[in-house]
Design a protein around this motif. Structure first.
Motif, short mmCIF file in Angstrom:
data_model
loop_
_atom_site.label_atom_id
_atom_site.label_comp_id
_atom_site.label_asym_id
_atom_site.label_seq_id
_atom_site.Cartn_x
_atom_site.Cartn_y
_atom_site.Cartn_z
N HIS A 84 0.81 -1.18 0.09
CA HIS A 84 -0.03 -0.04 0.11
C HIS A 84 0.85 1.23 -0.14
O HIS A 84 0.33 2.44 0.11
N THR A 85 2.33 1.18 -0.09
CA THR A 85 3.05 2.30 -0.26
C THR A 85 2.84 2.81 -1.90
O THR A 85 2.42 2.12 -2.80
N ALA A 86 2.89 4.41 -2.13
CA ALA A 86 2.91 4.72 -3.45
C ALA A 86 4.26 4.41 -4.14
O ALA A 86 5.25 4.34 -4.12
N LEU A 87 3.86 3.84 -5.39
CA LEU A 87 4.93 3.58 -6.32
C LEU A 87 4.98 4.59 -7.52
O LEU A 87 6.39 4.82 -7.95
N ALA A 88 4.01 5.31 -7.75
CA ALA A 88 4.19 6.44 -8.62
C ALA A 88 2.71 7.33 -8.56
O ALA A 88 1.92 6.81 -8.00
N VAL A 89 2.90 8.60 -8.91
CA VAL A 89 2.08 9.28 -8.77
C VAL A 89 1.63 10.22 -10.25
O VAL A 89 2.62 10.26 -11.11
N GLY A 90 0.79 10.91 -10.60
CA GLY A 90 0.21 11.42 -11.58
C GLY A 90 -0.77 12.70 -11.38
O GLY A 90 -1.44 12.33 -10.54
N SER A 91 -0.66 13.61 -11.86
CA SER A 91 -1.63 14.82 -11.43
C SER A 91 -2.03 15.91 -12.65
O SER A 91 -1.36 15.91 -13.85
N HIS A 92 -2.96 16.46 -12.64
CA HIS A 92 -3.31 17.25 -13.54
C HIS A 92 -4.19 18.65 -12.90
O HIS A 92 -4.98 18.31 -11.98
N ASP A 93 -3.81 19.69 -13.03
CA ASP A 93 -4.34 20.86 -12.36
C ASP A 93 -5.73 21.35 -13.17
O ASP A 93 -5.59 21.46 -14.46
N TRP A 94 -6.73 21.78 -12.41
CA TRP A 94 -7.88 22.34 -13.28
C TRP A 94 -8.57 23.34 -12.13
O TRP A 94 -8.16 23.46 -10.91
N GLU A 95 -9.34 23.94 -12.81
CA GLU A 95 -10.22 24.83 -11.81
C GLU A 95 -11.86 25.06 -12.41
O GLU A 95 -12.17 24.58 -13.23
N ASN A 96 -12.55 25.23 -11.25
CA ASN A 96 -14.02 25.67 -11.35
C ASN A 96 -14.10 26.85 -12.18
O ASN A 96 -13.35 27.77 -12.16
N GLN A 97 -15.36 26.85 -12.90
CA GLN A 97 -15.73 27.96 -13.71
C GLN A 97 -16.93 28.57 -12.67
O GLN A 97 -17.75 27.74 -12.33
N PHE A 98 -17.28 29.86 -12.67
CA PHE A 98 -18.31 30.71 -12.20
C PHE A 98 -19.36 31.11 -13.12
O PHE A 98 -18.93 32.17 -13.85
N VAL A 99 -20.22 30.09 -13.84
CA VAL A 99 -21.06 30.37 -14.88
C VAL A 99 -22.38 30.75 -14.50
O VAL A 99 -23.07 29.98 -13.92
N ASP A 100 -23.08 31.85 -14.90
CA ASP A 100 -24.45 32.24 -14.59
C ASP A 100 -24.61 31.97 -13.15
O ASP A 100 -25.54 31.55 -12.58
N ARG A 101 -23.71 32.76 -12.20
CA ARG A 101 -23.49 32.59 -10.64
C ARG A 101 -23.56 31.33 -10.29
O ARG A 101 -24.24 31.15 -9.23
N VAL A 102 -23.01 30.27 -10.94
CA VAL A 102 -23.35 28.93 -10.32
C VAL A 102 -21.80 28.23 -10.62
O VAL A 102 -21.17 28.14 -11.54
N TRP A 103 -21.13 27.56 -9.72
CA TRP A 103 -19.95 26.94 -9.57
C TRP A 103 -19.90 25.70 -10.18
O TRP A 103 -20.83 24.87 -9.98
N THR A 104 -18.99 25.43 -11.39
CA THR A 104 -19.38 24.18 -12.26
C THR A 104 -17.96 23.91 -12.65
O THR A 104 -16.76 24.58 -12.73
N TYR A 105 -17.86 22.55 -13.21
CA TYR A 105 -16.82 21.97 -14.14
C TYR A 105 -17.53 21.39 -15.45
O TYR A 105 -18.80 20.57 -15.18
N SER A 106 -17.11 21.63 -16.58
CA SER A 106 -17.72 20.70 -17.64
C SER A 106 -17.30 19.45 -17.40
O SER A 106 -16.16 19.07 -17.13
N LEU A 107 -18.10 18.37 -18.25
CA LEU A 107 -17.73 17.25 -18.36
C LEU A 107 -16.63 16.86 -19.09
O LEU A 107 -15.72 15.98 -18.95
#
Length: 530
Positions: free
Chosen positions: A34-57
């Protein structure tokens, strides 16, 4: 050792955990121990659209593909192996929110995340009906607010889920949730481990004629940790890895929310234990001995991934404002022509806070980028202010900003520790706020007047936590509980760094909170007039 690890990877004696956080999607590959052998990541941000916090699919799948590709690259770089298979896989994501689909699987309205606080009428009505706190961000609050608003999409609604549930569905074809994530959708009956049947009936009576199906038909099925929740399909494998390298067939554990994976990552699933996770939001999870004496709007009742009752103090605003100030200082150093990495800037700023005035020295900050239900703030307005004669030093400024990130958490913890006399044997902390050793950990201990531990295994956070849950599905002995698995297998040799609260800091934080509470009308005025 590299050859051994390569063999482990190539024969699939691994688990993969993927977590979609608010600002980063992260994947962790773990081995049999159960120790980590490898990692990966990707940065993203939510959007404030029509006064709603969202992420697109589209952003969800772009991010997942980029994250998995980064994980595969790390496997290749570190171990000279191709990531073709894995023994188990798990998905977690930020809890709550609202993803609504029609019978053809088409999204009916943009994803409404946990960060939205525009469900106040529904939250209040359901809390009164159920005699149970229903926070603004819960899926059922979003659904009933849509009912109150008479939204057109409801006539075509076939099912709803969370972000983790959606990704799991697309990977396996199964519409299920882990009980911890499900407890942020609708109240759970601890005795049965499923949705509360009596409250389901109450909701159906309340929404009669305004929804096309009974509520039970709209919600995902509920599973506890350790239960099989499907296998990775060919279509699911291609969603993660369009290159065709990853093969289908991996067993998936029930999808969970980030609160549940945080509990696993800090070994906090036993009664009288708790953990605090600090990132874009900040929240405390405390496993209870029994029911609370009454309903408290500052406290949610959710569950561990195994289905035990948990008091959750969730604050919408955590470290984002701290990140913004760090970015400003980074711009300043760049303007001076000084090449300083972001890690060094964060460490320098955080360490300076230790020398700041314990009570904030007349400085005050509000870190609310979004609404904050605990302080009844419907929208966010970050503020920094000070009284005449106060000293505007870097040390006290940074201490004040860290205090601001902990302030609403303190309000909720006071309800549990003082009004309900909830006892804690240990409190763990994890998340980006605690990356610099001995700073936020020390100030958190003062804020809640409780010793705080940080463990060496929680470094990869919730992505590692869901990988552990996938490993629990793969490795659990017959009848073995999650608590026993964590204590005897995963954390048997874990090291902890524990700090006790400094009395001067406890007194200082209490004085800061008195000013903070008194100044809340200023925060509301900023919303009303800007």
């Amino acid at each position: 050792m590299t050859a051994d690890i390569r063999n482990i990877i190539e024969t699939g004696r691994t688990a993969i955990g993927i977590e979609l956080g608010s600002t980063r999607i992260k994947a962790v590959l773990t081995g049999p121990d159960h120790t980590a052998l490898a990692v990966g990541s990707h940065d993203w941000e939510n959007q404030f659209v029509d006064r709603v916090w969202t992420y697109s699919l589209e952003a969800v799948w772009e991010g997942l593909r980029a994250c998995f590709a980064a994980l595969a690259d790390d496997v290749r770089r570190q171990h000279g192996a191709e990531l073709r298979t894995t023994g188990a896989l798990g998905v977690s994501a930020m809890m709550h929110g609202y993803l609504a689909f029609d019978a053809d699987g088409e999204l009916l309205t943009p994803f409404r995340t946990w960060r939205n606080t525009n469900t106040g009428d529904a939250s209040e009505a359901l809390s009164e009906l159920f005699g149970y706190n229903i926070p603004h961000r819960w899926s059922i609050a979003h659904l009933y607010q849509a009912v109150l608003n008479g939204e057109e999409h409801l006539s075509r609604l076939a099912h709803l889920t969370t972000l983790a549930g959606y990704v799991h569905w697309k990977l396996t074809g199964r519409q299920v949730l882990g009980v911890g994530d499900a407890s942020g959708v609708f109240p759970i009956d601890i005795a049965t481990g499923g949705y509360d049947a009596r409250r389901i009936e109450q909701f159906d009576e309340l929404a009669a004629g305004r929804l096309p199906r009974k509520l039970a038909e709209l919600l995902p099925a509920v599973l506890p940790a350790g239960e099989p929740a499907g296998t990775l399909t060919e279509e699911g494998a291609r969603l993660l890895d369009p290159s065709g390298t990853l093969q289908p067939g991996a067993a998936l554990c029930p999808p969970e929310g980030d609160a549940g994976t945080g509990m696993v990552a800090t070994n906090s699933v036993a009664r009288r234990t708790g953990n605090i996770s600090a990132g874009t939001s900040i929240f405390a999870m405390i496993v209870l001995d029994g029911e609370l004496s009454r309903v408290h709007p500052e406290v949610d009742l959710v569950t561990t991934p195994a289905g035990d009752l948990v008091a959750m103090v969730h604050c919408n605003n955590g470290a984002s404002e701290l990140n913004a100030w760090a970015g400003l200082f980074a711009e300043f150093t760049a303007a001076l022509g000084v090449d300083v990495g972001s890690d060094k800037i964060f460490e320098t700023l955080f360490r300076s806070a230790l020398a700041g005035a314990p009570d904030g020295g007349g400085l005050l900050a509000f870190n609310n980028l979004s609404g904050e239900p605990i302080t009844k703030l419907h929208e966010g307005r970050p503020l920094f202010l000070r009284v005449p004669g106060s000293s505007l030093s870097l040390a006290t400024f940074m201490r004040t900003q860290i205090y601001a990130a902990l302030a609403t958490l303190r309000i909720g913890m006071d309800v549990l520790q003082k009004a309900e006399n909830v006892q804690l044997d240990r409190m763990f902390a994890h998340g980006g706020l605690f990356k610099t050793p001995g700073v936020a950990q020390n100030l958190l201990a003062a804020a809640i007047d409780t010793p705080v531990s940080v463990g060496d295994l929680a470094a990869e956070g919730g992505a590692w936590g869901i990988a552990v849950l996938a490993g629990f599905l793969r490795d659990r002995a017959e009848g073995q509980t999650l608590d026993d698995f964590l204590n005897t297998v995963v954390f048997a040799d874990a090291r902890l760094e524990t700090v006790s609260p400094d009395p001067a800091d406890v007194e200082g934080f209490t004085a800061f909170m008195e000013r903070y509470a008194a100044a809340l009308p200023i925060q509301q005025a900023a919303v009303d007039h800007s």
